[in-house]
Write a protein that holds these residues in place. Sequence first.
Motif, short mmCIF file in Angstrom:
data_model
loop_
_atom_site.label_atom_id
_atom_site.label_comp_id
_atom_site.label_asym_id
_atom_site.label_seq_id
_atom_site.Cartn_x
_atom_site.Cartn_y
_atom_site.Cartn_z
N HIS A 1 0.84 -1.20 0.00
CA HIS A 1 0.00 0.00 0.00
C HIS A 1 0.87 1.25 0.00
CE1 HIS A 1 -3.51 2.43 0.72
NE2 HIS A 1 -2.89 3.02 1.75
N TRP A 2 1.91 1.27 0.84
CA TRP A 2 2.77 2.44 0.92
C TRP A 2 3.49 2.67 -0.40
CZ3 TRP A 2 8.06 3.45 0.66
CH2 TRP A 2 8.43 4.71 1.12
N ASP B 1 1.17 4.01 -3.08
CA ASP B 1 0.92 5.44 -2.87
C ASP B 1 2.11 6.28 -3.32
OD1 ASP B 1 -1.58 4.97 -1.89
OD2 ASP B 1 -1.04 5.26 0.23
N GLN B 2 3.32 5.82 -3.00
CA GLN B 2 4.51 6.57 -3.42
C GLN B 2 4.65 6.58 -4.94
OE1 GLN B 2 6.26 8.31 -1.18
NE2 GLN B 2 4.68 7.54 0.18
#
Length: 120
Positions: free
Chosen positions: A91-92, A95-96
């Motif tokens: 998820h991180w 997003d990045q």
Amino acid sequence: MDPAYGEAYGLGEYREPPPDPDKPHHIGGAARVLKFPRWLEDWFERQDEDSLSTIDELVAERQERAVVRKWMRRIWHGAIATLVTTALAAHWFSDQLAWVAERLPVLRQFWQLVTGSFQK
């Protein structure tokens, strides 16, 4: 330990062994001896080799099951921790990558291609 403690709970008579000058004392002092109560000594005397081996096998099986349960619990907790960590990392990073793709036209087009929202 109070000598009457073992007798009060049916654990047998408690005796301190005489100190042996040839043996070094371990942490906590000299080894202690616990004399089994008479009813337990009688029970052991009544047992034959087959019944004692059966009891030994039952105890060994119970210990093996406890070890297997402990390791399965550790594997299960490790799998859950790995799943959660992987999901958070994915998820991180997505997003990045989306944030970077919004700012660079080539990456934005690649991101739109990956997500299926690419339009001419």
